[in-house]
Design a protein around this motif. Structure first.
Motif, short mmCIF file in Angstrom:
data_model
loop_
_atom_site.label_atom_id
_atom_site.label_comp_id
_atom_site.label_asym_id
_atom_site.label_seq_id
_atom_site.Cartn_x
_atom_site.Cartn_y
_atom_site.Cartn_z
N HIS A 1 0.83 -1.20 0.00
CA HIS A 1 0.00 0.00 0.00
C HIS A 1 0.86 1.25 0.00
O HIS A 1 2.00 1.25 0.50
CB HIS A 1 -0.93 0.02 1.22
N LEU A 2 0.30 2.32 -0.56
CA LEU A 2 0.91 3.65 -0.52
C LEU A 2 0.44 4.38 0.73
O LEU A 2 -0.73 4.29 1.11
CB LEU A 2 0.52 4.45 -1.75
N GLU A 3 1.36 5.13 1.34
CA GLU A 3 1.00 5.90 2.53
C GLU A 3 2.02 6.99 2.74
O GLU A 3 3.09 7.00 2.13
CB GLU A 3 0.95 4.98 3.75
N LEU A 4 1.71 7.92 3.63
CA LEU A 4 2.68 8.92 4.02
C LEU A 4 3.73 8.30 4.93
O LEU A 4 3.44 7.33 5.64
CB LEU A 4 1.98 10.07 4.76
N PRO A 5 4.97 8.81 4.91
CA PRO A 5 6.00 8.27 5.81
C PRO A 5 5.56 8.38 7.26
O PRO A 5 5.05 9.42 7.69
CB PRO A 5 7.21 9.19 5.53
N VAL B 1 -5.60 3.50 1.36
CA VAL B 1 -6.57 3.08 2.37
C VAL B 1 -6.05 3.28 3.79
O VAL B 1 -6.75 2.95 4.75
CB VAL B 1 -6.96 1.59 2.17
N ASP B 2 -4.86 3.81 3.94
CA ASP B 2 -4.29 4.04 5.26
C ASP B 2 -5.00 5.21 5.93
O ASP B 2 -4.91 6.36 5.50
CB ASP B 2 -2.79 4.34 5.14
N ALA C 1 -6.24 10.93 7.44
CA ALA C 1 -6.53 11.85 8.54
C ALA C 1 -5.50 12.98 8.58
O ALA C 1 -5.85 14.14 8.78
CB ALA C 1 -6.54 11.09 9.86
N ALA C 2 -4.22 12.64 8.40
CA ALA C 2 -3.17 13.66 8.43
C ALA C 2 -3.38 14.67 7.32
O ALA C 2 -3.21 15.89 7.52
CB ALA C 2 -1.79 13.00 8.31
N ALA D 1 -6.93 12.00 -5.58
CA ALA D 1 -7.72 11.09 -6.39
C ALA D 1 -7.57 9.65 -5.90
O ALA D 1 -8.55 8.88 -5.86
CB ALA D 1 -7.31 11.19 -7.86
N MET D 2 -6.37 9.27 -5.48
CA MET D 2 -6.13 7.92 -4.97
C MET D 2 -6.82 7.69 -3.64
O MET D 2 -7.22 6.56 -3.31
CB MET D 2 -4.63 7.65 -4.85
N VAL D 3 -6.98 8.76 -2.84
CA VAL D 3 -7.75 8.64 -1.61
C VAL D 3 -9.21 8.34 -1.93
O VAL D 3 -9.85 7.46 -1.33
CB VAL D 3 -7.63 9.92 -0.76
N LEU D 4 -9.76 9.06 -2.91
CA LEU D 4 -11.17 8.91 -3.24
C LEU D 4 -11.48 7.62 -3.97
O LEU D 4 -12.58 7.07 -3.83
CB LEU D 4 -11.64 10.11 -4.07
#
Length: 201
Positions: A74-78, A171-172, A177-178, A163-166
Motif C-alpha cells: 500500500h501507498l502511505e505517508l512516511p 486506504v491508510d 486523517a493527516a 484522487a487515490m484517496v477517493l
C-alpha cells in the motif's frame, strides 16, 4: 470532555514484545455491569507530510510497502516510531522522513496529535508538515526496519494523491486523517503578507 464512565477493577499484561504491549482489563461500567477490555499499548509515533512546492505544482512523497496484517502493498505517508516513550516528536519526524525517503526538511511544522484506532489501541500519532525538502544520506542512528527492505518512494502530484484517496487506492486511515488536518490548517492559517503590504505597514 473528560470523565470516565468505566472503572478499572483489575489489569494484567498478556503479551509484550519490543514494539507492542497487550493488556486485559477487568472493567465496571456506569450501570454496574462488568466486562473485559483488551488494550494494545504502543509508544508514540509520527506521520510526516512531505510537501514539495514547485513552479510545476505541488507534490507529495509517499512510501509503498508490504503490510503483513492485510497481506498487500500500500501507498502511505512516511510514518513510524522509535519504540521510546519519551522520544521528542520533531526529532522523530525528521528521523522517520530521512529513514524512509532519504529526504531532510528545512522546515518541520507540527500540526496536531491524533490517536490511532483508540477503540482498541493506545498510541499517539504526531502529525508534521515537512517543507524545503532535499536529499540526504541514510540517517546514521536509525536504520530502516527489516520489513522496510522493499520500501519504495513515490513522488506524486497532490491532485493525484487526493484522487487515490477517493478511488480507494490509498486506504491508510492515518495518511488520510493527516492530510485532512493539513487541509484544514492550510485553509485557516493567516496568509503571509506580500512585499507591497509589508512596505505599506
Amino acid at each position: 470532555m473528560s470523565g470516565s464512565t468505566i472503572k478499572t477493577i483489575g489489569t494484567r499484561e498478556v503479551y509484550r514484545n519490543p514494539w507492542t504491549r497487550v493488556r486485559e482489563d477487568v472493567i465496571e461500567r456506569a450501570n454496574g455491569q462488568r466486562g473485559i477490555y483488551g488494550v494494545v499499548d504502543k509508544d508514540p509515533a509520527c506521520i510526516v507530510i512531505p510537501l514539495d512546492s514547485t513552479p510545476e505544482g505541488d507534490f507529495l512523497y509517499l512510501v509503498e510497502q508490504f503490510r503483513y496484517t492485510v497481506g498487500a502493498r500500500h501507498l502511505e505517508l512516511p510514518q513510524g516510531g522509535w519504540e521510546q516513550p519519551d522520544a521528542v516528536p520533531e526529532e522523530m519526524a525528521h528521523g522517520e522522513l530521512r529513514e524512509e525517503t532519504g529526504l531532510v526538511a528545512a522546515r518541520m511544522t507540527y500540526l496536531t496529535t491524533l490517536q490511532i484506532a483508540y477503540g482498541v489501541m493506545n498510541q499517539k500519532h504526531h502529525v508534521f508538515l515537512a517543507e524545503g525538502l532535499t536529499t540526504a544520506p541514510p540517517h546514521p542512528d536509525h536504520a530502516p526496519d527489516p520489513e522496510e527492505s522493499d520500501l519504495e518512494v513515490h513522488r506524486v502530484r497532490v491532485a493525484d494523491f487526493e484522487a487515490m484517496v477517493l478511488d480507494g487506492t490509498i486506504v491508510d486511515n492515518c495518511s488520510v486523517a493527516a492530510w485532512g488536518v493539513y487541509r484544514l490548517w492550510r485553509e485557516r492559517r493567516p496568509e503571509p503578507l506580500s512585499n507591497s503590504q509589508k512596505r505599506g505597514q
